[in-house]
Design a protein around this motif. Structure first.
Motif, PDB file in Angstrom:
ATOM      1  N   TYR A  40       0.839  -1.205   0.000  1.00 25.69           N
ATOM      2  CA  TYR A  40       0.000   0.000   0.000  1.00 25.69           C
ATOM      3  C   TYR A  40       0.873   1.253   0.000  1.00 25.69           C
ATOM      4  CZ  TYR A  40      -4.590  -2.174   0.599  1.00 25.69           C
ATOM      5  OH  TYR A  40      -5.749  -2.877   0.409  1.00 25.69           O
ATOM      6  N   TRP A  41       1.947   1.229   0.786  1.00 32.09           N
ATOM      7  CA  TRP A  41       2.874   2.363   0.824  1.00 32.09           C
ATOM      8  C   TRP A  41       3.513   2.557  -0.545  1.00 32.09           C
ATOM      9  CZ3 TRP A  41       8.220   2.318   0.168  1.00 32.09           C
ATOM     10  CH2 TRP A  41       8.852   3.544   0.409  1.00 32.09           C
ATOM     11  N   PHE A  42       3.933   1.470  -1.188  1.00 28.78           N
ATOM     12  CA  PHE A  42       4.533   1.555  -2.513  1.00 28.78           C
ATOM     13  C   PHE A  42       3.556   2.190  -3.496  1.00 28.78           C
ATOM     14  CE2 PHE A  42       5.162  -0.210  -6.769  1.00 28.78           C
ATOM     15  CZ  PHE A  42       6.486   0.141  -7.014  1.00 28.78           C
ATOM     16  N   LEU A  43       2.313   1.744  -3.495  1.00 27.42           N
ATOM     17  CA  LEU A  43       1.316   2.278  -4.421  1.00 27.42           C
ATOM     18  C   LEU A  43       1.008   3.750  -4.155  1.00 27.42           C
ATOM     19  CD1 LEU A  43      -1.203  -0.675  -4.715  1.00 27.42           C
ATOM     20  CD2 LEU A  43       0.131   0.330  -6.559  1.00 27.42           C
ATOM     21  N   ALA A  44       1.088   4.153  -2.909  1.00 23.26           N
ATOM     22  CA  ALA A  44       0.727   5.530  -2.565  1.00 23.26           C
ATOM     23  C   ALA A  44       1.880   6.511  -2.715  1.00 23.26           C
ATOM     24  CB  ALA A  44       0.202   5.578  -1.125  1.00 23.26           C
ATOM     25  N   GLU A  85       3.705  -6.016  -9.010  1.00 21.09           N
ATOM     26  CA  GLU A  85       3.330  -7.373  -8.597  1.00 21.09           C
ATOM     27  C   GLU A  85       4.260  -7.961  -7.532  1.00 21.09           C
ATOM     28  OE1 GLU A  85       0.798  -9.423  -9.281  1.00 21.09           O
ATOM     29  OE2 GLU A  85      -0.198  -7.997 -10.607  1.00 21.09           O
ATOM     30  N   GLN A  86       5.336  -7.239  -7.221  1.00 16.86           N
ATOM     31  CA  GLN A  86       6.300  -7.739  -6.253  1.00 16.86           C
ATOM     32  C   GLN A  86       5.603  -8.032  -4.923  1.00 16.86           C
ATOM     33  OE1 GLN A  86       9.423  -4.913  -5.500  1.00 16.86           O
ATOM     34  NE2 GLN A  86      10.974  -6.379  -6.125  1.00 16.86           N
ATOM     35  N   VAL A 150      -7.806 -11.810   3.133  1.00 12.46           N
ATOM     36  CA  VAL A 150      -8.520 -11.944   1.859  1.00 12.46           C
ATOM     37  C   VAL A 150      -9.072 -10.601   1.410  1.00 12.46           C
ATOM     38  CG1 VAL A 150     -10.652 -12.862   0.836  1.00 12.46           C
ATOM     39  CG2 VAL A 150      -9.090 -14.380   2.007  1.00 12.46           C
ATOM     40  N   PHE A 151      -9.724  -9.902   2.306  1.00 13.40           N
ATOM     41  CA  PHE A 151     -10.341  -8.625   1.930  1.00 13.40           C
ATOM     42  C   PHE A 151      -9.291  -7.620   1.473  1.00 13.40           C
ATOM     43  CE2 PHE A 151     -11.726  -4.338   3.085  1.00 13.40           C
ATOM     44  CZ  PHE A 151     -12.804  -4.227   2.221  1.00 13.40           C
ATOM     45  N   PHE A 152      -8.281  -7.418   2.291  1.00 16.91           N
ATOM     46  CA  PHE A 152      -7.290  -6.391   1.961  1.00 16.91           C
ATOM     47  C   PHE A 152      -6.380  -6.795   0.812  1.00 16.91           C
ATOM     48  CE2 PHE A 152      -8.594  -5.014   6.181  1.00 16.91           C
ATOM     49  CZ  PHE A 152      -8.835  -3.680   5.937  1.00 16.91           C
ATOM     50  N   SER A 153      -6.069  -8.074   0.685  1.00 17.14           N
ATOM     51  CA  SER A 153      -5.223  -8.473  -0.437  1.00 17.14           C
ATOM     52  C   SER A 153      -5.988  -8.396  -1.751  1.00 17.14           C
ATOM     53  CB  SER A 153      -4.651  -9.872  -0.226  1.00 17.14           C
ATOM     54  OG  SER A 153      -5.648 -10.856  -0.335  1.00 17.14           O
ATOM     55  N   SER A 154      -7.288  -8.671  -1.738  1.00 18.96           N
ATOM     56  CA  SER A 154      -8.052  -8.525  -2.986  1.00 18.96           C
ATOM     57  C   SER A 154      -8.193  -7.059  -3.366  1.00 18.96           C
ATOM     58  CB  SER A 154      -9.418  -9.197  -2.875  1.00 18.96           C
ATOM     59  OG  SER A 154     -10.202  -8.585  -1.885  1.00 18.96           O
ATOM     60  N   ARG A 155      -8.349  -6.189  -2.390  1.00 21.37           N
ATOM     61  CA  ARG A 155      -8.366  -4.747  -2.660  1.00 21.37           C
ATOM     62  C   ARG A 155      -7.017  -4.291  -3.207  1.00 21.37           C
ATOM     63  NH1 ARG A 155     -12.364  -0.971  -2.113  1.00 21.37           N
ATOM     64  NH2 ARG A 155     -10.707   0.363  -1.414  1.00 21.37           N
ATOM     65  N   LYS A 159      -6.097  -2.684  -6.886  1.00 20.67           N
ATOM     66  CA  LYS A 159      -5.344  -1.434  -7.042  1.00 20.67           C
ATOM     67  C   LYS A 159      -4.139  -1.621  -7.965  1.00 20.67           C
ATOM     68  CE  LYS A 159      -6.364   1.005  -2.735  1.00 20.67           C
ATOM     69  NZ  LYS A 159      -6.521   2.379  -3.153  1.00 20.67           N
ATOM     70  N   VAL A 160      -3.461  -2.756  -7.846  1.00 21.55           N
ATOM     71  CA  VAL A 160      -2.301  -3.042  -8.696  1.00 21.55           C
ATOM     72  C   VAL A 160      -2.744  -3.148 -10.152  1.00 21.55           C
ATOM     73  CG1 VAL A 160      -0.637  -4.861  -9.266  1.00 21.55           C
ATOM     74  CG2 VAL A 160      -0.848  -4.063  -6.919  1.00 21.55           C
TER      75      VAL A 160
END
Length: 174
Positions: A40-44, A85-86, A150-155, A159-160
């Protein structure tokens, strides 16, 4: 401070009730959340700068229509996709492993119940109930850990995929 001590004592009591397998569930959960927070930090914070750099390099090119230009575009997209995807496969693996680790706790707890039954017989339901409790708590803990993941990894996965699609759309090929 007293609150933290009470919280720690309740966690220790829970682990004592569920057995040592709960340490493994806790470790898997902690690692999973560390990896998800990092993604999440990487994406933000990291990825937007990288994306803008790729777009700027593409826009600065004179040639965007030749075969070579398209290969360069595909290379940049592929490099960005690899960074996006890392650790995602590790996160998915940890999510899938949590219920299995809980099941391991159930099996070890049931072995304990059978040992008590072999030694004491079936006449002491209190000893059997403690073993059955120790058998079911790890399964519940593994399932709760997996559900949170499951919830947060699918979110995070969504996002990826969205970030990659936006990058592809930002690099027009003529």
């Amino acid at each position: 401070m007293l609150f933290l001590i009470e919280l720690w004592e309740s966690v220790r009591g829970f682990i004592a009730t569920g057995g040592n397998v709960l340490y493994v569930v806790a470790f898997a959960l902690l690692l999973m959340w560390i990896l998800m927070i990092e993604r999440y930090w990487f994406l933000a914070s990291v990825y937007p700068t990288m994306r803008d750099d790729i777009i700027a390099r593409w826009d600065a090119r004179r040639d965007t229509t030749s075969w070579y230009a398209h290969r360069i575009r595909e290379t940049w997209i592929s490099e960005a996709d690899e960074l996006l995807e890392q650790r995602m496969i590790t996160i998915r693996t940890l999510v899938a492993m949590c219920p299995l680790i809980g099941l391991l706790g159930t099996v070890t707890g049931m072995i304990g119940v059978f040992e008590v039954m072999a030694e004491q017989g079936t006449g002491n339901p209190r000893l059997m109930a403690a073993g059955i409790s120790q058998a079911t708590i790890p399964t519940m803990a593994g399932m709760v850990a997996a559900l949170s993941g499951v919830f947060f990894s699918s979110r995070l996965d969504a996002k990826v995929k969205l970030a990659k699609a936006k990058l592809v759309d930002s690099l027009p090929h003529h």
